[in-house]
Design a protein around this motif. Sequence first.
Motif, PDB file in Angstrom:
ATOM      1  N   SER A  45       0.817  -1.216   0.000  1.00  0.00           N
ATOM      2  CA  SER A  45       0.000   0.000   0.000  1.00  0.00           C
ATOM      3  C   SER A  45       0.851   1.267   0.000  1.00  0.00           C
ATOM      4  CB  SER A  45      -0.943   0.019   1.203  1.00  0.00           C
ATOM      5  OG  SER A  45      -0.224   0.120   2.410  1.00  0.00           O
ATOM      6  N   PHE A  46       2.173   1.118   0.044  1.00  0.00           N
ATOM      7  CA  PHE A  46       3.045   2.264  -0.206  1.00  0.00           C
ATOM      8  C   PHE A  46       3.244   2.305  -1.721  1.00  0.00           C
ATOM      9  CE2 PHE A  46       5.375   2.090   4.164  1.00  0.00           C
ATOM     10  CZ  PHE A  46       4.162   2.273   4.797  1.00  0.00           C
ATOM     11  N   PHE A  47       2.282   2.922  -2.423  1.00  0.00           N
ATOM     12  CA  PHE A  47       2.215   2.799  -3.878  1.00  0.00           C
ATOM     13  C   PHE A  47       1.449   3.962  -4.487  1.00  0.00           C
ATOM     14  CE2 PHE A  47      -0.901   1.218  -7.163  1.00  0.00           C
ATOM     15  CZ  PHE A  47      -0.022   1.230  -8.234  1.00  0.00           C
ATOM     16  N   ASN A  48       1.933   4.411  -5.657  1.00  0.00           N
ATOM     17  CA  ASN A  48       1.184   5.412  -6.414  1.00  0.00           C
ATOM     18  C   ASN A  48       1.836   5.621  -7.780  1.00  0.00           C
ATOM     19  OD1 ASN A  48      -0.774   7.535  -6.907  1.00  0.00           O
ATOM     20  ND2 ASN A  48      -0.870   7.765  -4.685  1.00  0.00           N
ATOM     21  N   MET A  49       1.199   6.469  -8.604  1.00  0.00           N
ATOM     22  CA  MET A  49       1.773   6.882  -9.880  1.00  0.00           C
ATOM     23  C   MET A  49       2.461   8.223  -9.696  1.00  0.00           C
ATOM     24  SD  MET A  49      -1.499   8.181 -12.150  1.00  0.00           S
ATOM     25  CE  MET A  49      -0.453   9.178 -13.229  1.00  0.00           C
ATOM     26  N   PHE A  50       3.574   8.423 -10.414  1.00  0.00           N
ATOM     27  CA  PHE A  50       4.360   9.634 -10.224  1.00  0.00           C
ATOM     28  C   PHE A  50       4.691  10.352 -11.523  1.00  0.00           C
ATOM     29  CE2 PHE A  50       4.754   7.345  -6.349  1.00  0.00           C
ATOM     30  CZ  PHE A  50       4.834   8.314  -5.365  1.00  0.00           C
ATOM     31  N   SER A  51       4.316   9.769 -12.650  1.00  0.00           N
ATOM     32  CA  SER A  51       4.560  10.420 -13.935  1.00  0.00           C
ATOM     33  C   SER A  51       3.682   9.745 -14.978  1.00  0.00           C
ATOM     34  CB  SER A  51       6.037  10.292 -14.318  1.00  0.00           C
ATOM     35  OG  SER A  51       6.282  10.765 -15.630  1.00  0.00           O
ATOM     36  N   THR A  52       3.257  10.540 -15.964  1.00  0.00           N
ATOM     37  CA  THR A  52       2.482   9.993 -17.077  1.00  0.00           C
ATOM     38  C   THR A  52       3.367   9.767 -18.297  1.00  0.00           C
ATOM     39  OG1 THR A  52       0.496  11.126 -16.270  1.00  0.00           O
ATOM     40  CG2 THR A  52       0.462  10.363 -18.548  1.00  0.00           C
ATOM     41  N   VAL A  53       4.244  10.734 -18.583  1.00  0.00           N
ATOM     42  CA  VAL A  53       5.175  10.599 -19.699  1.00  0.00           C
ATOM     43  C   VAL A  53       6.580  10.915 -19.185  1.00  0.00           C
ATOM     44  CG1 VAL A  53       5.773  11.355 -22.040  1.00  0.00           C
ATOM     45  CG2 VAL A  53       3.364  11.312 -21.322  1.00  0.00           C
ATOM     46  N   PRO A  54       7.397   9.919 -18.916  1.00  0.00           N
ATOM     47  CA  PRO A  54       7.136   8.492 -19.072  1.00  0.00           C
ATOM     48  C   PRO A  54       6.182   7.987 -17.989  1.00  0.00           C
ATOM     49  CG  PRO A  54       9.239   8.806 -17.997  1.00  0.00           C
ATOM     50  CD  PRO A  54       8.760  10.169 -18.397  1.00  0.00           C
ATOM     51  N   PRO A  55       5.494   6.856 -18.228  1.00  0.00           N
ATOM     52  CA  PRO A  55       4.560   6.331 -17.231  1.00  0.00           C
ATOM     53  C   PRO A  55       5.323   5.627 -16.104  1.00  0.00           C
ATOM     54  CG  PRO A  55       4.608   4.916 -19.174  1.00  0.00           C
ATOM     55  CD  PRO A  55       5.482   6.082 -19.481  1.00  0.00           C
ATOM     56  N   ILE A  56       5.309   6.244 -14.923  1.00  0.00           N
ATOM     57  CA  ILE A  56       6.108   5.743 -13.802  1.00  0.00           C
ATOM     58  C   ILE A  56       5.214   5.401 -12.614  1.00  0.00           C
ATOM     59  CG2 ILE A  56       7.916   6.278 -12.111  1.00  0.00           C
ATOM     60  CD1 ILE A  56       8.996   5.955 -14.937  1.00  0.00           C
ATOM     61  N   LEU A  57       5.367   4.183 -12.108  1.00  0.00           N
ATOM     62  CA  LEU A  57       4.743   3.753 -10.867  1.00  0.00           C
ATOM     63  C   LEU A  57       5.853   3.485  -9.855  1.00  0.00           C
ATOM     64  CD1 LEU A  57       2.207   1.100 -12.268  1.00  0.00           C
ATOM     65  CD2 LEU A  57       1.748   3.499 -11.725  1.00  0.00           C
ATOM     66  N   ILE A  58       5.570   3.777  -8.582  1.00  0.00           N
ATOM     67  CA  ILE A  58       6.539   3.489  -7.517  1.00  0.00           C
ATOM     68  C   ILE A  58       5.825   2.786  -6.378  1.00  0.00           C
ATOM     69  CG2 ILE A  58       8.153   4.464  -5.836  1.00  0.00           C
ATOM     70  CD1 ILE A  58       8.608   6.812  -7.664  1.00  0.00           C
ATOM     71  N   PHE A  59       6.418   1.689  -5.911  1.00  0.00           N
ATOM     72  CA  PHE A  59       5.925   1.067  -4.695  1.00  0.00           C
ATOM     73  C   PHE A  59       7.118   0.794  -3.792  1.00  0.00           C
ATOM     74  CE2 PHE A  59       7.009  -2.585  -7.260  1.00  0.00           C
ATOM     75  CZ  PHE A  59       7.397  -3.580  -6.370  1.00  0.00           C
ATOM     76  N   SER A  60       6.835   0.542  -2.522  1.00  0.00           N
ATOM     77  CA  SER A  60       7.920   0.424  -1.557  1.00  0.00           C
ATOM     78  C   SER A  60       7.751  -0.782  -0.650  1.00  0.00           C
ATOM     79  CB  SER A  60       8.015   1.694  -0.704  1.00  0.00           C
ATOM     80  OG  SER A  60       9.030   1.564   0.273  1.00  0.00           O
ATOM     81  N   PRO A  61       8.521  -1.850  -0.886  1.00  0.00           N
ATOM     82  CA  PRO A  61       8.562  -2.962   0.062  1.00  0.00           C
ATOM     83  C   PRO A  61       9.517  -2.604   1.214  1.00  0.00           C
ATOM     84  CG  PRO A  61       9.721  -3.528  -1.984  1.00  0.00           C
ATOM     85  CD  PRO A  61       9.296  -2.114  -2.102  1.00  0.00           C
TER      86      PRO A  61
END
Length: 273
Positions: A45-61
Amino acid sequence: MKTVIPSEITSVQLQTIMQTAVSPRPIALASTVDKDGNHNLSPFSFFNMFSTVPPILIFSPSRRVRDNTTKHTLENVIEVPEVVIGTVNFPIVQQISLASTEYGTGVNEFIKSGLTMKEADLVKPKLIEECPVNFECKVLEVKSLGNQGGAGNLVICEVQKIHIREEYLNDAGNLDQQKLDMVARLGSNWYSRSNENSLFEVPKPLVTKGIGFDLLPDEIKYSKVFTGNDLGMLANIEVLPLGIYSSEENTHLNAQQLLLESKIEEAWKILVK
């Protein structure tokens, strides 16, 4: 206000505060594979989108708070820098919770959770067939935020391909927010659900410029009826209506009912004599 200094409380106490306060959080169901080809599935649940171009997702284990160990997902994306991220909705939330069980190395959480593996087109990890949306991603970087229990590890992912289940599309072929019925993580064991009973729209002042709180008439601004939300809606107009502004409580109550239906212009009409 109660104030808290992070360094003066335990990691568990700090985690409880932050996870409860910073919510709701979307959930990434991360499908990864290790160098030996063992598949792993785990929600974050430490997760979100951070950019559209380029399309970037970040999550954190994050490193585990209780014993400072790392999760298989983190180890896998370092060994094989690819991941499939599935989004989570209500029909599969209990299975997603089961996938968070800390099984031993080599145990396939797809099998344990009853979710279905499906071949991806561009990456080695499997798609999660039941997820509303799957993102095939290349891992660009894994950034460690510390070496203590609770420290995050940002897995920065670039989306290569997106798969969408067609039952969640509207007639125009776009994702339908009501059909999706997404869930999000809160504090402790709590989750929230975004369905037709909880969704609401807020007009965004992107093209237009609202007049703002400061230009609201005193009769409106200092009303004993209107909440901050009510005033925010009334202030989101470009031109203040001319006339005499009502200070009557019943009129304000009637206007408030219209605001609950997002009828801003109609509310102003009964507030101005």
